[in-house]
Design an enzyme around this catalytic site. Structure first.
Site, mmCIF file in Angstrom:
data_model
loop_
_atom_site.group_PDB
_atom_site.id
_atom_site.type_symbol
_atom_site.label_atom_id
_atom_site.label_comp_id
_atom_site.label_asym_id
_atom_site.label_seq_id
_atom_site.Cartn_x
_atom_site.Cartn_y
_atom_site.Cartn_z
ATOM 1 N N GLY A 138 0.798 -1.215 0.000
ATOM 2 C CA GLY A 138 0.000 0.000 0.000
ATOM 3 C C GLY A 138 0.833 1.268 0.000
ATOM 4 N N GLY A 221 -2.465 -3.912 14.717
ATOM 5 C CA GLY A 221 -3.596 -3.011 14.548
ATOM 6 C C GLY A 221 -4.001 -2.394 15.877
ATOM 7 C CE1 TYR A 476 2.866 5.043 16.504
ATOM 8 C CE2 TYR A 476 2.587 7.364 17.022
ATOM 9 C CZ TYR A 476 2.650 6.338 16.091
ATOM 10 O OH TYR A 476 2.494 6.602 14.752
#
Lengths: 557, 557
Positions: A138, A221, A476
């Protein structure tokens, strides 16, 4: 092809037609300038493709003719848009090159095979003619895994899997399904959900990323607590290598020596091209409950997540923002809105309960059978209450869900105003998490100050935990900073190096779910050890002895 | 050493002092003879060690001296008992050789290093002197992973990890612990349980097998539904290879390319010697509930397990016996006991409810917090009731738990009476499970009839499911057969080949948790593919270029 590439930004994130809410919000920009210690933000628009000279394709006519003979003319693309579109991934590092029109690494052609056999024949031509090949799913890599780098070869082609997106088999009895690897997230879920099934793998790139890409970079995910990481749901893969077809796995579990699925997972196009994969499914959840909680500080939020993990509470997602991120979103949401009496009462209540600027917001997601969702939520409520947290209700969860794929869009309007934004992530055991969090945050802040375009300018460094395990969690980091326009690559490198050095020094992994690509390559040997790198090189040599696949990524030379 | 080897049978299973309940039960033996179609069972005692001539050690004096200089004389063993003890593993194939006194493959010395550095130095001497090295944990391999085979070298040593059994660190905050790999199951659990923690890995060999062995053969414990397989709980490993130290993993999760833990898992001593490992822990469960259910047939039992998996019911173990195994245990338990009125009423009730000779027993185990155990059991009760099963209560569960490690002891008294017993296992997706079950069972039955010592003799082939996943389950076959005493190895090979061919032809894995060793080697290439084998060879070459480690196992030449 499933998506017309012209509908997607070639030098930014997502749909060209996506409306930037931020672009028009002047209050936001002036607030941001103040936060970054800048008197004003500069206009720094990206160069339009039309103004950029793309290097002439180095592919000799006879090589091009071989690809055309193999795939047909319409599947050998070398127009400017397709070459520019496939030049790089979508990392910050990639973006500054794309926006300034640095297209020194563009593929000499983009090839679109439609079957595994065609992929194999394409690789054979590459091998015979000495052409490097960059596998492309992608295109959403944020670690430089897609740079069209010819390595030691004279030319380079991108092999795009975009025409290999078929559903091969859905085995509802075994709760598995087999797809061609080029299938995009939405098409994959559509096929499964029509049968009441789901893979449940929703990275932020979900709309634009492919099954093969998720496996190749060992992704996770947003709902990984329930649905697992790629290594949890991958049953088996078909991988086309220059030395032939490698079919791995295929069993619910096995003790037949080392699990070769795990060499495919994280292989980043360096060992072969994943053309098909079988994955584990879940029943489409009957109930879904996403809601917010507010903790007095980061430590108590971390304690809640750890406790939920250790006690096996059936959560789908736990996402804890640190106080900076919490404040950022709160400010962002309130900008330009009138403070109502109700807002003021809420604030007074929070103040009285001790929720000050150290407060941290958490979004918890629960999916599954209705009774199980209820039970899990109840257990989590009890646990968070004990830790002094406030339940904020479903509106926060709803808002998060609506915007779950929108985060990356914020980058482009910032880039248009002299502001950089990048993210990086790691994972670590619970006992070392606090130290790592503070050390990395401080390292990024210091590096931004050091590289800022003017004295007193500074960054906005925030962090969240989005993936958790019994033994630790991910961290993160998102950092927004005033760009040093006269030395952007050097600035990026300084910040990246500071953060990455701090990560490996303090026991974190160099990537939790983004992968390695080019950007993390300097830290691979530290993490894997020299024998570990020898192993990867040996496997590379066994599968791709000429080294045509994705030069310069994953494995240090 | 933690256990005195003289307390353990060198040519059979477990404690020498273990009392064989079976040995004295004449009713059992006459029942078994009838079942196997034999007029009587023969006395076939094992040869005592004293009557066996063990080949002289081939280790040259100067090589032996180097080991003594390195480890000390008391840690270089070459007495007859230690050499015989370490000659082979405990597979059926191993056992027939040991019992008949075939000690053609004994190690020339058994070495007992005490540190990773000593292991490394020992391997260096082996490399310099051209001596093969067989890494040895608990010695319980049932697939021929421990044969002291010198390969192309002139001599072979066994490197036993039995003196490397220290607890290195317990990190209760991160719920992980690090041990030396030679630690035995009971010592590991004792150290953890003292702190309210558990690994929960309980293979049938638990008392005699080691942490390193569990990892090296990619094992699964009886409670794998809750506690996971070795690949689920391994955080990281320290592996000593002839080319140096390989330290893998160490993070809760990571996306830094291929996961090298997965090359260590299942490496079977062929790539290196695992000397330390960090593992994920659980809290010691507050509640434990094991109980029995009776299904009308195998299919409805399978449906119950599949449904429990797919619906995420929090089970620790589900163990479904097929009708043959169910009948075997029922007969076994009833032998020599008087049938009471109560027994007869029970039988009448079962008959009236349609539970005939096709009935299958299932033991379900639930562990965890009391409320979670209650909830899981309730959900499983509802589900089994819907499928027409009968809840049998806790007594069945208690009985199973008491005997959970005793199964392998049944082999020795059978071997003493001309009866062979072997087991093999596989795993497969739900949609192919029925066919595989029937095909493999029939293949084993046919091969036993074909190789039986007399016409009309037959085997007793039973099966159970002991490990389950959302996408499929394991099948574990136990087969009892009259031995062809004039060609035992050929008989074993015929049966093994028939079963293994049927497994791979019908989509099963050649091993779910036993591993490869020598016994499954002929089916490795079918399962991994020729490129898969190339990969394993490349990794072997990268870590053990001279090929001194465990020749003849795991990787086909």
């Amino acid at each position: 092809m499933t998506i017309d590439h012209r509908a997607i930004r070639w030098n930014g994130w997502g749909w060209t037609a996506h409306k930037d809410q931020l672009a028009e919000n002047d209050l936001f920009w002036s607030w941001l300038a103040t936060e970054l210690g800048m008197p004003a933000l500069l206009a720094t628009p990206a160069r339009p493709l039309e103004s950029i000279t793309i290097p002439t394709s180095r592919l000799p006519a006879e090589h091009r003719a071989r690809f055309v003979a193999l795939l047909g003319a319409e599947r050998v693309r070398d127009d400017a848009y397709e070459r520019a579109y496939h030049a790089l991934g979508r990392s910050y590092h990639d973006l500054i090159r794309l926006r300034t029109g640095d297209l020194s690494t563009v593929p000499d052609a983009v090839l679109l095979p439609r079957t595994s056999d065609e992929v194999q024949a394409t690789l054979a031509v590459c091998g015979e003619c000495g052409i490097a090949a960059v596998p492309y799913g992608g295109g959403t890599s944020v670690v430089g895994a897609l740079t069209a780098d010819p390595g030691r070869f004279k030319s380079v082609v991108t092999i795009s899997l975009s025409e290999m997106d078929r559903v091969i088999d859905i085995d509802a009895q075994s709760m598995t399904a087999t797809f061609e690897a080029g299938i995009l997230g939405p098409a994959l879920e559509k096929a499964l959900q029509a049968k009441g099934l789901t893979l449940g793998h929703h990275p932020q790139s979900f709309e634009f990323s492919t099954l093969g890409g998720w496996i190749a970079h060992r992704g996770a995910g947003q709902g990984s607590n329930r649905y697992g990481r790629a290594e949890d749901w991958l049953v088996g893969a078909k991988v086309i290598t220059p030395r032939g077809v490698l079919q791995t796995g295929g069993f619910p579990a096995s003790a037949t020596g080392p699990r070769l699925n795990d060499l495919v997972l994280g292989s980043e196009g360096v060992l072969g091209i994943i053309t098909e994969a079988t994955v584990r499914l879940h029943a489409l959840p009957a109930a879904s409950d996403y809601r917010g909680y507010l903790f007095k500080d980061f430590a108590s939020g971390v304690a809640a997540i750890r406790s939920a993990m250790i006690n096996g509470i059936d959560v789908t997602m736990l996402r804890l923002s640190d106080s900076i991120e919490t404040k950022f979103y709160r400010t962002f949401g309130a900008l330009g809105k009138k403070r109502t009496v109700r807002d003021r009462i809420s604030q007074l209540y929070l103040d009285s309960r001790g929720f000050d600027e150290k407060s941290c917001a958490l979004i918890a997601g629960f999916e599954g059978e209705s009774s199980a969702v209820k039970e899990a939520r109840h257990r989590f409520d009890v646990l968070t209450k004990k830790l002094g947290a406030l339940a904020l209700g479903e509106s926060q969860g709803k808002r998060w869900k609506e915007g779950r794929f929108h985060g990356p869009y914020l980058r482009d309007p910032m880039m248009d105003r002299g502001v950089g934004v990048d993210t990086l992530e790691t994972a670590i055991s619970w006992s070392k998490l606090d130290t790592l969090y503070i050390t990395v945050r401080d390292a990024i802040e210091a590096a931004i100050r050091e590289t800022a375009p003017r004295a007193g300018a500074r960054g906005l460094v925030s962090c969240h935990i989005s993936h958790s395990y019994t033994d630790g969690a991910s961290l993160y980091f998102t950092y927004i900073f005033p760009r040093a326009l006269d030395g952007e690559l050097a600035q990026w490198r300084t910040i990246k190096r500071a953060a990455s050095d701090a990560i490996v020094k303090n026991g974190g992994t160099i990537s939790h779910h983004h992968g390695i690509g080019e950007d993390h390559l300097p830290w691979m040997a530290v993490e894997k050890g020299s024998l570990g790198i020898d192993i990867l090189r040996a496997v590379k040599m066994a599968l791709d002895p000429k080294g045509i696949l994705n030069p310069g990524k994953l494995i240090p030379l």
